[in-house]
Every structure is written in structure tokens, then in C-alpha cells.
Write an enzyme that holds these catalytic residues in place. Structure first.
Site, PDB file in Angstrom:
ATOM      1  N   HIS A 107      42.769  44.641  38.008  1.00 12.83           N
ATOM      2  CA  HIS A 107      42.257  43.960  39.193  1.00 12.83           C
ATOM      3  C   HIS A 107      42.499  42.460  39.094  1.00 12.83           C
ATOM      4  CE1 HIS A 107      39.050  43.530  36.219  1.00 12.83           C
ATOM      5  NE2 HIS A 107      38.558  42.524  36.932  1.00 12.83           N
ATOM      6  N   ASP A 109      40.325  39.127  40.360  1.00 12.47           N
ATOM      7  CA  ASP A 109      38.911  38.944  40.671  1.00 12.47           C
ATOM      8  C   ASP A 109      38.659  38.596  42.141  1.00 12.47           C
ATOM      9  OD1 ASP A 109      37.925  39.479  38.150  1.00 12.47           O
ATOM     10  OD2 ASP A 109      38.011  37.386  37.494  1.00 12.47           O
ATOM     11  N   HIS A 260      43.982  41.645  35.453  1.00  7.69           N
ATOM     12  CA  HIS A 260      43.505  41.884  34.096  1.00  7.69           C
ATOM     13  C   HIS A 260      42.737  43.200  34.033  1.00  7.69           C
ATOM     14  CE1 HIS A 260      40.456  39.385  36.137  1.00  7.69           C
ATOM     15  NE2 HIS A 260      39.547  39.974  35.378  1.00  7.69           N
ATOM     16  N   ARG A 275      31.275  34.228  32.431  1.00  9.87           N
ATOM     17  CA  ARG A 275      32.417  33.780  33.223  1.00  9.87           C
ATOM     18  C   ARG A 275      32.005  32.674  34.177  1.00  9.87           C
ATOM     19  NH1 ARG A 275      34.788  38.239  36.990  1.00  9.87           N
ATOM     20  NH2 ARG A 275      33.589  37.245  38.641  1.00  9.87           N
TER      21      ARG A 275
END
Length: 306
Positions: A107, A109, A260, A275
């Protein structure tokens, strides 16, 4: 290994490419210390060249992680649908060892909003003894791998991205179902170009991933086949790099030209990361047209001025 010397202040950045097409490890830098303009410029250039850059043995906390990320742009909220920790609205705490959430699918993000992130800075807090690696893929080299006929198809195609979850297509535990219901409680849907032109380099990359649901103007079957065919070029091994995490590691990736995949091979053992996300702009296709929001208002997540 290449070395970039930056003076003043006296500093050497060692850049070690990790793969032929994506990824580099950068040494000789403490991300928790003040960084000068020349250092930031060198890191930005490395990010554009290698798509994802890694730093070992860092000692960041939430504050210093946010400070580092802000050198590269305005920040988003932690997530459009997942609440942040109490101490900072821009930090997403992801505790895989205690949560049913997983990222073991390819995917990019938050592509379901009209302004997907520019990039993200991820640091490791807890790790299993073995496993828990993350893979990244270069969507620019994937695009160039396409034969001319598929490249022409991709150039003209647009895809709908959504955070809606197909519960009928999966068997979920009660905890996983509750997480997915929360994740998709506020529905977002956006029409994006399948080929995105990078706003800084002008490179063309395949803009797909796990939130791309269907191709506009194709049937469900046709759409699934086209998406799978194009996605297969992204995940070819030669377009990927794999990072084996150590405590304190930091990864910084360009979300505009990468996908990723978080490998789930640690069977519920502790794995916790945090994150911080840098706000992006509206994607632009080959013909100059911009992405369009279909459903959902993302203004509370990402700054409009990004």
C-alpha cells in the site's frame, strides 16, 4: 558508498545504497540534533533519489521525531480515522503486538484522501527477536518496466481509492472486525490518476496500492485484472528493498512514489512503531488533470496549503 561533505558545520553523510533501484542507509547523522539548511537539502535530495532512506541507532522521542519531520513540510494529523496518543496530535502509535491491525499488504499510505501524504518518518520502539521487517517498492521503476502498450493504458487510467472494507470477502476475528469498522467509520473515496507525475522530479510512477479499489469505466472483473497486472510490476523483487529493523532505527520514505509492506511473521510478539506524516499535495496525472475527492472531507487531517 558515497559521501556528502557539508560545511559549515563540519559534517559528513555516508550514503550506502541498499538496492539497485531503491533504498539507502545514511550514516554520520544524529537526527535528534539541530540540522542546518544544507543538511536538510542533502537529505531531501537523497530521499528523491533513493525513495526511502534509513538511519540506524537514533535516539528520538515524539518531540524530536516531529521536529525532524517538520524540516520537510507541514505535518498532517496522525491519521484520518485512527486517534493519536494523548501527547501529540501528529504522532500515530502503531502497536502491532497488542492490536489486530496489520499492514501486511502492499500500500501507499492514506491514498483514499485527495491529498495523500508527501512522506512519513517511522521509528521503531519495540521489536520481536526475529521477523517484522518492512519492504518498500519503487513505483517509478515499475512504471518504466511496463511494455509500451501497458504504459499507454496506465497513462490514461484513473482509479477510485477508498478506505471502505469488504467484510464479505474476509473472515475476521471480533477484534479485527472492530478495528476495521473504526478504520472505515468515516468513509473516504477519491479518484486518482493511475500514473502520478512527481511534483518535484517530474518522474512518472504507478499510483496504486491496497486502497485502489477499481479502475474508472471498467467492469469489476476487468478492473481487478488490470489492477493486479499493473501491481505485479510494482512488487517485482528488483523494484524492492527489505529493511531488517533494529531498536532506534528510523525510516523516511517518499509516499508519492513508493509502496510498502509490513511483514507479519512474528505471531503476535511485541512490535511497536510510531509514525509522523508530512502533508502532500493533490496528485496530478500525465495529462495535467488533478485528483478529485468523491466522498469525505480530509481538511481536518491534511493542511490545504500543503
Amino acid at each position: 558508498m558515497s559521501v556528502i561533505s557539508l560545511t559549515p558545520p563540519a559534517l559528513e553523510l555516508e550514503i550506502r545504497p541498499l538496492g539497485g533501484r531503491i533504498g539507502a542507509e545514511i550514516s554520520g547523522l544524529d537526527l535528534g540534533q539541530p540540522l542546518g539548511d544544507r543538511t536538510i537539502a542533502a537529505l531531501r535530495q537523497a530521499l528523491l533519489q533513493y525513495k526511502v532512506i534509513f538511519f540506524r541507532h537514533q535516539c528520538l522521542d515524539d518531540h524530536s521525531q516531529v521536529t525532524f519531520a517538520r524540516h520537510f513540510g507541514e505535518l498532517t494529523g496522525a491519521h484520518p480515522t485512527v486517534a493519536p496518543p494523548a501527547n501529540h496530535a501528529a504522532v500515530l502509535d502503531i502497536d502491532y503486538g497488542r492490536s489486530p491491525s496489520r499492514t501486511n499488504f502492499w500500500h501507499t499510505d492514506v491514498t483514499f484522501v485527495d491529498r495523500p501524504p508527501l512522506g512519513s518518518v517511522l521509528r521503531a520502539l519495540e521489536l520481536p527477536p526475529t521477523g517484522g521487517d518492512t519492504l518498500w517498492a519503487n513505483t517509478v521503476t515499475a512504471y518504466h518496466d511496463l511494455p509500451p502498450c501497458l504504459r499507454a493504458l496506465a497513462d490514461a487510467a484513473w482509479a477510485v481509492h477508498s478506505n471502505a472494507y469488504d467484510y464479505a470477502a474476509a473472515t475476521l476475528s471480533p477484534a479485527a472486525r472492530a478495528f476495521q469498522e473504526k478504520f472505515s467509520a468515516t468513509r473516504y473515496e477519491t479518484l486518482h490518476p493511475v500514473v502520478r507525475v512527481h511534483p518535484e522530479t517530474g518522474e512518472r510512477g504507478l499510483f496504486l496500492g491496497g486502497f485502489a479499489r477499481h479502475i474508472r469505466s471498467l467492469s469489476t472483473t476487468e478492473s481487478a485484472e488490470v489492477l493486479a497486472m499493473l501491481q505485479s510490476y510494482v512488487t517485482r523483487p528488483e523494484n524492492t528493498v527489505r529493511w531488517c529493523w533494529q531498536l532506534g532505527d528510523v525510516a523516511f520514505w517518499d509516499n508519492r512514489v513508493t509502496q510498502h509492506y509490513g511483514v507479519y511473521d512474528y505471531d503476535g510478539q511485541a512490535r511497536r512503531v510510531r509514525r509522523v506524516t508530512i502533508a502532500g499535495d493533490v496528485p496530478v496525472g500525465v495529462g495535467g488533470d488533478r485528483s478529485e475527492a468523491i466522498e469525505g472531507d480530509s481538511s481536518g487531517y491534511t493542511p490545504r496549503a500543503a
